[in-house]
Scaffold this motif. Structure first.
Motif, mmCIF file in Angstrom:
data_model
loop_
_atom_site.group_PDB
_atom_site.id
_atom_site.type_symbol
_atom_site.label_atom_id
_atom_site.label_comp_id
_atom_site.label_asym_id
_atom_site.label_seq_id
_atom_site.Cartn_x
_atom_site.Cartn_y
_atom_site.Cartn_z
ATOM 1 N N LEU A 50 -12.767 -8.345 32.372
ATOM 2 C CA LEU A 50 -12.719 -7.114 33.894
ATOM 3 C C LEU A 50 -11.810 -7.775 35.280
ATOM 4 C CD1 LEU A 50 -16.277 -5.683 32.925
ATOM 5 C CD2 LEU A 50 -14.074 -4.281 33.216
ATOM 6 N N ARG A 51 -12.175 -9.469 34.947
ATOM 7 C CA ARG A 51 -12.252 -10.400 36.504
ATOM 8 C C ARG A 51 -10.488 -10.380 36.056
ATOM 9 N NH1 ARG A 51 -15.954 -14.021 35.457
ATOM 10 N NH2 ARG A 51 -14.506 -15.312 34.687
ATOM 11 N N ARG A 52 -9.696 -10.203 34.674
ATOM 12 C CA ARG A 52 -8.394 -10.672 34.308
ATOM 13 C C ARG A 52 -8.175 -9.440 35.373
ATOM 14 N NH1 ARG A 52 -5.793 -8.871 30.491
ATOM 15 N NH2 ARG A 52 -6.811 -8.145 29.434
ATOM 16 N N LEU A 53 -8.533 -8.275 34.908
ATOM 17 C CA LEU A 53 -8.076 -7.236 35.076
ATOM 18 C C LEU A 53 -7.993 -6.883 36.730
ATOM 19 C CD1 LEU A 53 -8.668 -4.457 32.195
ATOM 20 C CD2 LEU A 53 -6.519 -5.369 32.923
ATOM 21 N N LEU A 54 -8.663 -7.058 36.995
ATOM 22 C CA LEU A 54 -8.715 -7.353 38.298
ATOM 23 C C LEU A 54 -8.487 -7.994 39.125
ATOM 24 C CD1 LEU A 54 -13.445 -7.187 39.144
ATOM 25 C CD2 LEU A 54 -11.419 -5.515 39.953
ATOM 26 N N ARG A 55 -7.479 -9.169 38.657
ATOM 27 C CA ARG A 55 -6.372 -10.185 39.441
ATOM 28 C C ARG A 55 -5.200 -10.365 39.103
ATOM 29 N NH1 ARG A 55 -11.230 -14.655 37.902
ATOM 30 N NH2 ARG A 55 -9.040 -15.303 36.134
ATOM 31 N N ALA A 56 -4.877 -9.097 38.107
ATOM 32 C CA ALA A 56 -3.472 -9.477 38.170
ATOM 33 C C ALA A 56 -2.757 -9.076 38.615
ATOM 34 C CB ALA A 56 -3.523 -7.847 36.630
ATOM 35 N N GLU A 57 -1.153 -9.764 38.708
ATOM 36 C CA GLU A 57 -0.529 -9.374 40.078
ATOM 37 C C GLU A 57 0.233 -8.347 39.453
ATOM 38 O OE1 GLU A 57 1.428 -12.846 41.159
ATOM 39 O OE2 GLU A 57 -0.652 -13.685 41.401
ATOM 40 N N GLU A 58 0.587 -7.889 38.936
ATOM 41 C CA GLU A 58 1.599 -6.255 38.735
ATOM 42 C C GLU A 58 0.955 -5.621 38.488
ATOM 43 O OE1 GLU A 58 2.077 -7.012 33.633
ATOM 44 O OE2 GLU A 58 1.106 -8.406 33.714
ATOM 45 N N ASP A 59 1.298 -4.356 38.585
ATOM 46 C CA ASP A 59 0.484 -2.763 38.385
ATOM 47 C C ASP A 59 1.606 -2.085 37.897
ATOM 48 O OD1 ASP A 59 -0.368 -0.791 39.179
ATOM 49 O OD2 ASP A 59 -0.623 -1.537 41.617
ATOM 50 N N ARG A 60 0.834 -1.100 36.970
ATOM 51 C CA ARG A 60 1.617 -0.513 35.711
ATOM 52 C C ARG A 60 1.679 0.654 36.719
ATOM 53 N NH1 ARG A 60 0.811 -1.593 29.452
ATOM 54 N NH2 ARG A 60 1.848 0.524 29.678
ATOM 55 N N MET A 61 1.574 1.332 38.248
ATOM 56 C CA MET A 61 1.714 2.337 38.537
ATOM 57 C C MET A 61 1.415 2.118 39.994
ATOM 58 S SD MET A 61 -1.651 5.891 37.352
ATOM 59 C CE MET A 61 -2.918 4.347 37.873
ATOM 60 N N PRO A 62 2.435 1.358 40.748
ATOM 61 C CA PRO A 62 3.173 0.681 41.966
ATOM 62 C C PRO A 62 3.261 1.748 42.833
ATOM 63 C CG PRO A 62 4.839 0.680 40.346
ATOM 64 C CD PRO A 62 3.432 0.735 38.951
ATOM 65 N N ALA A 63 3.794 3.776 42.517
ATOM 66 C CA ALA A 63 4.063 4.573 42.919
ATOM 67 C C ALA A 63 2.724 4.592 43.754
ATOM 68 C CB ALA A 63 4.518 5.534 42.211
ATOM 69 N N PHE A 64 1.527 4.273 43.733
ATOM 70 C CA PHE A 64 0.177 4.187 44.867
ATOM 71 C C PHE A 64 -0.133 3.700 45.606
ATOM 72 C CE2 PHE A 64 -0.424 7.164 40.902
ATOM 73 C CZ PHE A 64 -0.292 8.449 41.567
ATOM 74 N N ARG A 65 0.307 2.352 46.032
ATOM 75 C CA ARG A 65 0.614 1.546 46.851
ATOM 76 C C ARG A 65 1.190 2.328 48.839
ATOM 77 N NH1 ARG A 65 3.282 -4.391 43.770
ATOM 78 N NH2 ARG A 65 1.923 -4.002 42.397
#
Length: 780
Positions: free
Chosen positions: A344-359
């Protein structure tokens, strides 16, 4: 008849309570031809011998072995005699020589009490035909039994034993069926030998079959020399059964092997109660009480287990009150807790984003487009949940019924799809997955199917082979236990988004852990939104408003509502009778609902007159009664019929396309007494076959405990609430039961019991350190 004396298919004997010899095989018993004997010669006063064919078993207790059966003694006119006693292992169609005594039951009349019995081979063609046609040997039913005995006559059993390949001479028996019959005959012989040994140490028939399937020819050696292996290796055998066997074969009371097995059993029992670990002091106290040995010996054995790489793990963690405790874990739970927190901590800290359109999405425009598409606007807290799910890598959405969780999830999925995101939907149960699919218009599966769990419990998808998904949505997340949640989170790819949706006020998972509660604990790094506003349409539902009243500690309204009723019954037996009448007759008549598909009885506990066990028997009589033209199979104390509503009670990774899991519900659609198999169509629309010796994996599901109903939703629920279940009467239990209903709730019981449930808050949280590990896992 030309056979070898002592061959396991031939006469074997069993005396209740008498252990087998410590060394060597079970003694052979010379075959006796079928005849009726009533002789007291050479026996104690009042003792007698009775011979006859076991026609049917009317009741059998798999734990004690106590059996009630009907026997044909050859008197003619179809007269059957009742025999009672320990007849574990005896099968309908077998000829038995029973030793015991005559007696009379005040209600059932003359009967014979069996102290021990010997199986005999039938010596007449009629007896052989009935023996083979009884279903004793898989693949031979009445039709083929008749053909085989017509062809071979009195030599039939000799042919089966010495020259089984000659079966192909029988008209209609092709090579494939002949091969299957020969294999079934050999297996039946081998199981019989193991059964004779195990019955001497009090093991039930179904467990004897499982032991043989696990160990084969090594069964007797393992049971005699390593009995505590059974508790770890064979489903259905816990420490208590293994300990009973160990004592019968002479394992010392203070054996270190016994103490270590007892410690691991105590931890396993605690995981069944939801705990991931036990404080060391409590574990030692529990083990001393269980094993009746010195505290010093338990402490020594615990230290040895902690040194064993396959034993246990000791670690200091904050206890429920925040003070440090020495926690003792079974290894799988320790590994899963560490892994889940880390993933869970790994997912929260991940720099990549597979849904960048919502940034950088213009949210006003996005939400306006969504309102046009769905026909409704989101409330402010729903908008917050949508933004959170689409911009943060892990998020939790919680809230009670009628607060808009479902519409919020649909909105999240709609927006994600609009940006071409790959969305994967899952839930812990088949029913919940179906509901999620209907809600979103997209395919949804159970978590088990999504991960493609394989035999042994390993998943096809994990950190090395993650799911191809940009957004993973899991509904009914309160049901996720520690082990399943760990497997799920491992399979989420870095940069993907994970949304867990559930009602944290419901009962926690059946399995160990309190995952949703831990993710929502103070200090948790996982962002969350709790929906609290009850929408106007939901306010018109008595089910929804009463669920919120119960959750707030206020008794439900039970008068003047079209969808929430109380049948007041003070006596437990009366409440059970009325619950059955309401579920099987009154609701179907008044509301047009199907009593099997649409109505579910939910009981606080399994035992007792108004428990799920007793109610299932009564409901089966009402909904699927016995009929002369309806095949049935008696297994232990239960009878299975076509049309029965059943549930799986263990995870079996080897059944179905991707396993069949604890809590899966279905209906019996076929029952073949020749092939000794019944078929269940599950709520995931899968046909699953069960051999008759696997029926201990199934229980009837006309009534289930409230715990087992988690994640499911039914048009109508009937809930018996009586003071006989007073230890289970808690607020979250009643709240969970009420929230299982879509349209209708009927309470049956006493107002006093309902009031107790409403005011009793569940005592204490489970022993889990997930929340501690999520924050970094450092003791101050």
């Amino acid at each position: 008849m030309g056979h070898v004396a002592g061959s396991p298919i031939f006469p074997t004997s069993y005396r209740a309570g008498e252990p087998p010899p410590r060394h060597g095989p079970a003694p052979a018993v010379r075959p006796v031809r079928y005849r009726r004997v009533m002789s007291n010669e050479g026996r104690g006063p009042g003792s007698a011998v009775l011979e006859g064919v076991l026609e049917r078993i009317t009741y059998a207790n798999e734990e004690s072995g106590y059996t009630v059966a009907r026997v044909d003694t050859g008197r003619g006119a179809g007269d059957l005699l009742t025999v009672v006693g320990s007849l574990l292992g005896a099968q309908p169609g077998e000829s038995l020589r029973m030793e015991g005594r005559w007696g009379s039951h005040p209600q059932y009349g003359k009967q014979f009490t069996v102290d021990n019995y010997t199986t005999l081979l039938p010596a007449t063609i009629q007896g052989i035909r009935r023996y083979l046609g009884s279903g004793l040997v898989k693949g031979i039913g009445p039709v083929f039994a008749d053909r085989i005995t017509q062809h071979f006559g009195l030599d039939t059993l000799r042919i089966l034993e010495d020259a089984p390949a000659r079966l192909i001479e029988v008209p209609g028996l092709g090579p494939k069926r002949t091969k299957n019959i020969i294999a079934a005959w050999e297996e039946q012989k081998a199981i019989k030998e193991v059964m004779v040994f195990l019955q001497g140490v009090g093991v039930s028939t179904s467990i004897a079959v499982r032991i043989y399937k696990k160990y084969g020819d090594a069964s007797i050696s393992v049971v005699r020399n390593q009995p505590y292996r059974l508790a770890a290796d064979v489903w259905g055998i816990g420490f208590l059964t293994a300990d009973k066997i160990a004592q019968a074969v002479g394992i010392p009371h203070d054996s270190p092997d016994r103490v270590k097995a007892g410690l691991q059993y105590a931890l396993s029992q605690s995981s069944d109660q939801g705990h991931c670990y036990l404080p060391e002091e409590r574990l030692i106290a529990d083990a001393v009480k269980l094993l009746q040995v010195d505290t010093g010996l338990v402490i020594e054995c615990l230290a040895e287990l902690a040194e064993d790489p396959e034993g246990v793990v000791r670690e200091t963690v904050p206890g429920p009150e925040g003070t440090p405790v020495t926690a003792v874990y079974l290894i799988p739970f320790h590994r899963a807790e560490l892994s889940l927190a880390g993933q869970l901590r790994r997912l929260l800290r991940a720099e990549e984003d597979r849904m960048p359109a919502f940034r950088d999405v213009p949210w006003d425009r996005a939400l306006g487009w969504l309102a046009d598409r769905t026909g409704a606007s989101l409330a402010p807290e729903q908008e917050e949940a949508v933004r959170l799910a689409l911009t943060r890598k892990v998020a939790v959405l919680t809230g009670g019924p009628g607060c808009g969780k479902s519409f919020t999830v649909r909105s999240i999925v709609e927006l994600a799809r609009a940006k071409k995101a790959k969305v994967v939907l899952a839930a812990p149960t088949g029913r919940a997955a179906k509901r999620l699919a209907e809600l979103t218009g997209a395919e949804a599966s159970t978590v088990h199917r999504l991960l493609e769990l394989k035999p042994g419990g390993d998943a096809a998808y994990d950190r090395d082979r993650p799911l191809d998904a940009d957004l993973v949505v899991v509904d009914e997340a309160s049901m996720l236990d520690l082990l399943l949640a760990n497997k799920l989170v491992k399979a989420v790819a870095p940069g993907a988004h994970l949304l867990l949706v559930g009602d944290v006020d419901q009962l926690p998972s059946v399995g160990a852990g309190e995952v949703l509660g831990d993710l929502l604990a103070p200090g948790s790094p996982v962002p969350a939104v709790r929906l609290t506003r009850i929408f106007r349409q939901a306010q018109e539902s008595g089910v929804v408003t009463n669920a919120h009243r119960i959750n707030a500690g206020i008794p439900p309204r039970t008068e003047g509502l079209p969808d929430f009723f109380l049948f007041s019954e003070e006596e437990t037996e009366d409440a059970a009778r009325v619950a059955v009448e309401v579920a099987a007759r009154r609701i179907p008549a008044r509301f047009g609902l199907d009593p099997r598909r649409d109505v579910q009885v939910l009981a606080p506990m399994h035992r007792g007159p108004a428990g799920a066990g007793a109610l299932n028997g009564l409901l089966q009589q009402a909904v699927t009664p016995a009929r002369p033209d309806l095949p049935e199979k008696r297994f232990g104390g239960r009878v299975f019929r076509v049309g029965d509503k059943v549930t799986q009670i263990r995870n079996n990774y080897e059944k179905g396309a991707n396993g069949v899991f604890n809590g899966t519900v279905g209906v019996v659609t076929a029952l073949d007494t020749v092939e000794q198999r019944l078929t269940v169509r599950t709520d995931e629309d899968e046909e699953v076959a069960y051999d008759f010796d696997e029926l201990d994996e199934l229980a009837h599901a006309y009534a289930v405990t409230i715990h087992r109903s988690q994640g499911s939703e039914y048009p109508a629920v009937v809930i018996p609430v009586t003071m006989s279940a007073w230890m289970m009467l808690q607020r979250n239990l009643l709240y969970t039961a009420v929230t299982r209903a879509r349209k209708l709730v009927v309470l049956v019981g006493s107002r006093r019991a309902i009031a107790q449930a409403v005011r009793t808050v569940s005592a204490g949280r489970r022993f889990t350190a997930l929340a501690f590990r999520l924050t970094g896992g450092t003791l101050v």
